[in-house]
Design a protein around this motif. Structure first.
Motif, short mmCIF file in Angstrom:
data_model
loop_
_atom_site.label_atom_id
_atom_site.label_comp_id
_atom_site.label_asym_id
_atom_site.label_seq_id
_atom_site.Cartn_x
_atom_site.Cartn_y
_atom_site.Cartn_z
N ILE A 57 0.85 -1.19 0.00
CA ILE A 57 0.00 0.00 0.00
C ILE A 57 0.88 1.24 0.00
N GLY A 58 0.69 2.09 -1.00
CA GLY A 58 1.53 3.27 -1.15
C GLY A 58 2.56 3.11 -2.26
N GLU A 91 1.76 1.31 -5.11
CA GLU A 91 1.05 0.77 -6.27
C GLU A 91 1.41 1.48 -7.58
N HIS A 92 1.66 2.81 -7.51
CA HIS A 92 1.92 3.54 -8.76
C HIS A 92 3.29 3.20 -9.34
N ALA A 114 -6.06 -2.52 0.30
CA ALA A 114 -6.30 -1.35 1.16
C ALA A 114 -7.74 -1.37 1.67
N TYR A 168 -8.11 -4.36 4.35
CA TYR A 168 -7.51 -4.06 5.65
C TYR A 168 -8.24 -2.92 6.34
N ASP A 169 -8.74 -1.95 5.54
CA ASP A 169 -9.47 -0.82 6.13
C ASP A 169 -10.74 -1.33 6.81
N GLY A 187 -4.06 -2.14 9.51
CA GLY A 187 -3.19 -2.41 8.38
C GLY A 187 -2.26 -3.55 8.76
N THR A 195 4.38 4.31 9.54
CA THR A 195 3.12 4.15 8.79
C THR A 195 3.18 2.90 7.91
N ILE A 196 2.00 2.46 7.45
CA ILE A 196 1.96 1.30 6.57
C ILE A 196 2.69 1.59 5.26
N GLU A 197 2.59 2.83 4.74
CA GLU A 197 3.28 3.08 3.47
C GLU A 197 4.81 3.09 3.62
N GLU A 198 5.29 3.49 4.81
CA GLU A 198 6.74 3.40 5.05
C GLU A 198 7.18 1.94 5.11
N MET A 210 7.08 0.52 1.47
CA MET A 210 8.21 0.87 0.59
C MET A 210 9.41 0.00 0.92
N GLY A 211 9.62 -0.27 2.20
CA GLY A 211 10.72 -1.14 2.59
C GLY A 211 10.49 -2.56 2.09
#
Lengths: 101, 405
Positions: B192-193, B195-196, B219, B222-223, B228, B241-244, B247-248
């Protein structure tokens, strides 16, 4: 501008640095030409601000947004769940989990 | 000349033509009520190649049946003993027929029809013992890297995972894919985060849209659940955050083009390449969280043929798996030193500036080859054989998910 080698810049666009060596309170760090004194210990993997970040701005790591700030953050300040929130799903914590039961 | 072609592996050749790097006899319970009997059979044999897997629920589930079929016909599996209570909903006949059709030995013991606990344990021990002996010398044949399927997962992630262990696995994946191996990454809820940027790596625009849609689905899912894929330990390790975290996690996939999306248990087409496994169920939220723990994800990728799983961890996981070896790559030296008996590789050297990503990627690649050649991973030598399979529902994937190449 060079940064302390105990802090890692992952992407030129990032406004946070990642701590790659455990730092004790009182450590002096060079960030973008400024000297910052750490008010509290910082563990490996945690982030501090590379520059001042306004409230509501995106925090950028790996060159991409990882959420938005919930308050203004000063250069050298710890950036974590107390001042950064997800733009997707809220993060949860142990005490919050216990609170639900 | 492709240097990887000089690396020689020896595979266990199955009658269906697939090649394994391990030679396991499975004891499979089909409901929790048969768990004790199955476990006693495995305990009595006390052999690393006789392993326990099972499904706890009494209600039938198409996903669980599909995965069990794929797992019992996994290339690392030589044969299976099915242990049923007798009245559970699991379709044991469909499972045993599938195993039989693959040419592997199979035996079903139904406790209710077999005289009870002690008799079934005795019969099971006799069959599994004889089958292990009969298959121990299964023919080994030359095998090449392009026949390997390698999966990756992260567990116990922290702020270092995304800068050391995960991108190092990404480098290893890129090299495996250059050698035409098949690589699988997963957990759309942990993308999540991303996707693009991920969609831009798809081999067709339609696949790119499908990749974005799979993350959007995660997303939403889980929402609805209210959480998340983000555990309190992630916050302790500096992830906010979930997006951090995403990315990892995304770094594990490397830089290769993405060739397709698969569901758990789908076998990627021949020719190698990088595949995203969509692990989030379709339709309304039901049965609970998509994957309740790390081993659920390992099991799903094994069901899609994974011979080896690369497990990155920052906080320090200790798990292994039944069926396929797990190689542990630790993201920081602090955790590595605390849990060195469980860790195969210390990627913390990257954080400390002692090694480059390329060097660590090569070290992981060489470990994959060594484990494929028979060397035990740490979790394997410690006897870790975790397994979990739960309820899920999937719809068949659309045509854009597996573009023809």
């Amino acid at each position: 501008m060079t940064n302390d080698k105990r802090l890692l810049l992952l992407n030129a666009d990032d406004n946070v640095l990642v701590c790659c060596q455990a730092l004790s309170a009182g450590s002096e760090l060079a960030i973008e030409g400024q000297t910052i004194t750490l008010p509290a210990p910082l563990e490996v993997g945690h982030k501090i601000a590379r520059r001042d970040i306004d409230a509501g701005d995106k925090v950028i790591r790996y060159g991409v947004p990882i959420g938005s700030t919930t308050s203004a953050i000063r250069i050298g300040e710890h950036v974590h769940t107390h001042n950064l929130k997800s733009d997707y799903i809220e993060s949860h914590h142990r005490d919050a989990v216990e609170g639900k039961i | 000349m492709n240097p990887g072609n000089e690396i020689s592996l020896q595979g266990y050749l199955r009658q269906d033509g697939r090649k394994g790097i391990r030679n396991v006899v499975l004891v499979v319970y089909l409901v929790e009520c048969a768990h004790h009997v199955a476990r006693q059979i495995v305990n009595r044999l006390d052999h690393p190649d006789v392993q326990l897997i099972g499904f706890s629920g009494c209600f039938p589930n198409d996903h669980a049946l599909k995965l069990m079929k794929r797992l019992c016909t996994h290339p690392n599996v030589a044969g299976s003993l099915i242990v049923s209570l007798g009245c559970e909903g699991f379709n044991r006949t469909a499972l045993s027929s599938e195993i039989e059709a693959s040419g592997r030995p199979v035996k079903s013991l139904v406790i209710q029809e077999n005289g009870g606990t002690r008799t079934t344990i005795d019969d099971g021990v006799a069959w599994a013992q004889a089958t292990r002996r009969a298959t121990a010398d299964s023919g080994r044949v030359p095998m090449t890297i392009d026949e390997l399927v390698v999966a990756t997962i992260c567990g116990g992630s922290d702020g270092t995972s995304g800068i050391s262990a995960n991108p190092a696995v990404g480098r290893c994946f890129d090299k495996l894919i250059r050698h035409k191996a098949t690589c699988i990454f997963e957990e759309t809820g942990e993308l999540i985060g991303c996707e693009h940027i991920m969609a831009e790596r798809a081999i067709t625009p339609q696949l790119g849209e499908a990749l974005q849609a799979s993350v959007d689905k995660a997303a939403r899912y889980y929402d609805t659940l209210g959480y998340g894929s983000y555990a309190p330990g992630n916050a302790d390790g500096g992830l906010s955050t979930i997006e951090e975290k995403s990315m990892g996690a995304y770094m594990k996939s490397g830089d290769s083009p993405i060739s397709g999306i698969i569901n758990p248990g789908d076998i990627p087409p021949p020719g190698g390449g990088l595949y995203l496994m969509d692990v989030v169920p379709d339709g309304e939220v039901r049965f609970g969280f998509p994957n309740i723990s790390d081993n659920a994800e390992i099991v799903e990728m094994m069901a899609s043929g994974a011979h080896i799983t690369l497990f990155t961890t920052g906080r320090g996981s200790v798990v292994g798996s039944a069926i396929s070896p797990v190689i542990k790559i630790c993201a920081n030296t602090e955790t590595y030193q605390r849990l060195s008996e469980d860790m195969d590789i210390n990627a913390g050297r990257i954080v400390q500036g002692e090694a480059s990503l390329d060097e660590l990627g090569e070290e992981i690649f060489q470990r994959v080859i060594a484990v494929a050649q028979g060397q035990q991973s740490k979790s394997e030598s410690l006897g870790h054989q975790e397994f979990i399979l739960t309820y899920k529902h999937f719809e068949p994937l659309g045509p854009s998910c597996l573009p023809l190449r």
